[in-house]
Design an enzyme around this catalytic site. Structure first.
Site, PDB file in Angstrom:
ATOM      1  N   HIS A   1      39.737  42.292  37.153  1.00 57.91           N
ATOM      2  CA  HIS A   1      38.925  43.517  37.158  1.00 57.91           C
ATOM      3  C   HIS A   1      39.426  44.553  36.151  1.00 57.91           C
ATOM      4  O   HIS A   1      38.698  45.489  35.820  1.00 57.91           O
ATOM      5  CB  HIS A   1      38.840  44.118  38.570  1.00 57.91           C
ATOM      6  CG  HIS A   1      40.070  44.813  39.052  1.00 57.91           C
ATOM      7  ND1 HIS A   1      40.985  44.193  39.884  1.00 57.91           N
ATOM      8  CD2 HIS A   1      40.544  46.052  38.832  1.00 57.91           C
ATOM      9  CE1 HIS A   1      41.961  45.048  40.162  1.00 57.91           C
ATOM     10  NE2 HIS A   1      41.716  46.176  39.530  1.00 57.91           N
TER      11      HIS A   1
ATOM     12  N   ASP B   1      41.088  37.064  41.044  1.00 61.12           N
ATOM     13  CA  ASP B   1      41.256  38.333  40.337  1.00 61.12           C
ATOM     14  C   ASP B   1      42.444  38.273  39.382  1.00 61.12           C
ATOM     15  O   ASP B   1      43.209  39.236  39.261  1.00 61.12           O
ATOM     16  CB  ASP B   1      41.416  39.499  41.318  1.00 61.12           C
ATOM     17  CG  ASP B   1      41.182  40.851  40.645  1.00 61.12           C
ATOM     18  OD1 ASP B   1      40.526  40.869  39.582  1.00 61.12           O
ATOM     19  OD2 ASP B   1      41.669  41.868  41.163  1.00 61.12           O
TER      20      ASP B   1
ATOM     21  N   SER C   1      46.954  48.363  38.966  1.00 64.00           N
ATOM     22  CA  SER C   1      46.373  47.026  39.009  1.00 64.00           C
ATOM     23  C   SER C   1      46.859  46.174  37.844  1.00 64.00           C
ATOM     24  O   SER C   1      46.823  46.600  36.690  1.00 64.00           O
ATOM     25  CB  SER C   1      44.844  47.098  38.956  1.00 64.00           C
ATOM     26  OG  SER C   1      44.329  47.618  40.150  1.00 64.00           O
TER      27      SER C   1
END
Length: 366
Positions: free
Chosen positions: A86, A116, A194
């Site tokens: 992402h 992911d 992230s």
């Protein structure tokens, strides 16, 4: 006090002692603090900032660039960098900033929306790259100390610490797929973290920070990381093929509960019922049958009439998710033996050769 005044040496000693206490000089560093400092100084140079540029249309339909930011971790001296899918999704341009401030244009090597995970690559001199070693997520324990390094809110090289709060969590990826065995931690993770590493006290990467649970958008002590063993499972394919080849059964399944089985007067109490089969898919080729009619049980409308899988490779099947987790660990071309109960009665053992699921996001190496 009079005796002290008459002794200059004692006065000097007492004065220095008060100064040391007041300034904290005399406080010994704890073992935990020393470990934090050592690991940060050793590994932070291997954590990078990734800036992605996505082209969007504004209110007047004009194309306008939008930048996003995340973290990544250097995994070898060739310039491969691990991050979240992402972080780089839909990016037209990727730029990596190393801890030393050097910037490089990156190319996307491979991505897997289901976990992911993504890999990008930069062409940088080996001496400028600090590799963060991978550990294992197999024997983690709740309560174990962990550290997170990343770039929250664009603030580079930030360290937070905490513990593993829970293991085996399930989490929905951005594309809706279910990620299993996710690590939960209270180490502070915020937007921008992230793609950064979750590290154990020995300096090994045990996970990739991926998400937080928060009603405000900021950390409230509930963060999630993808286990490094999950990453290792897809990493080779991402680098070599640009995507991970998932096995394909070619069937939509539904969990058969005891109540539904009783209402439908079936000879089994649990299993995975085939609802729909892909035309020409592995399940259909093996002779399995999908649902054919509708039935109402309470407030639910079910597609019934399909075969019910009760065992896979000799192991009992209690629900559809359990069966799919088993399939997920296999590879295209693997053969599985299914014991099925037919809707109209009778049992069969059917061998199915798994196909390859078409990837939703394939990027070939350039």
């Amino acid at each position: 006090m009079r005796a002290l005044v008459k002794n200059p040496v004692l006065i000097l000693i007492v004065t220095l002692s008060w100064f040391a206490v007041g300034t904290g000089i005399c406080r010994a560093m704890t073992e935990d603090e020393a470990n934090n400092i050592q690991l940060y100084e050793q590994l932070a140079p291997g954590v990078v900032n990734i800036t992605s540029t996505v082209l969007e249309r504004d209110f007047f339909f004009n194309v306008a660039p939008r930048e996003g930011s995340g973290s990544g971790v250097v995994i070898d001296g060739k310039g491969y960098i691990l991050t979240n899918n992402h972080v780089i999704a839909d990016a037209e341009k990727l730029e990596v900033t190393l801890a030393n401030g050097r910037k490089y244009t990156a190319r996307l090597v491979g991505t897997d929306p289901d976990t992911d995970v993504a890999v990008v690559k930069i062409e940088a001199p080996k001496e400028h790259l600090v590799v963060v070693p991978m550990g294992s997520s197999d024997n983690l324990r709740v309560g174990q100390k962990v550290l997170a390094i990343g770039n929250p809110f664009g603030l580079g090289q930030t360290l937070t610490s905490g513990i593993i709060s829970s293991l085996g969590r399930s989490l929905r990826a951005g594309d809706g797929s279910l990620m299993e065995d996710v690590i939960q931690t209270d180490a502070s993770i915020n937007p921008g973290n992230s793609g950064g590493p979750l590290i154990d006290s020995s300096g090994r990467m045990i996970g990739i920070n991926t998400a937080i649970f928060s009603p405000t958008g900021a950390s409230i002590g509930i963060g999630f990381a993808i286990p490094i063993d999950t990453v290792k499972g897809v990493l080779k394919d991402l680098i070599e093929r640009g995507y991970y080849a998932y096995p394909f059964l070619g069937a939509t399944l539904m969990t058969l509960t005891a109540d539904s089985a009783k209402a439908l007067k079936l000879p089994v109490e649990a299993g995975a019922m085939l609802v729909d089969l892909a035309t020409g898919g592995p399940a259909q080729k093996a002779g399995l049958r999908g649902g054919s009619t509708r039935a109402q049980i309470g407030n639910n409308i079910l597609i019934v009439g399909g075969d019910i899988i009760v065992k896979v490779d000799g192991q009992p099947v209690t629900d559809a998710n359990q069966f799919l987790r088993y399939i997920r660990k296999l590879r295209p071309g693997d053969r599985i033996k299914l014991e099925v109960v037919h809707w109209k009665g009778g049992r069969d053992t059917v061998t199915v050769t798994l196909g390859e699921r078409s990837s939703r996001s394939r990027r070939s190496k350039s």
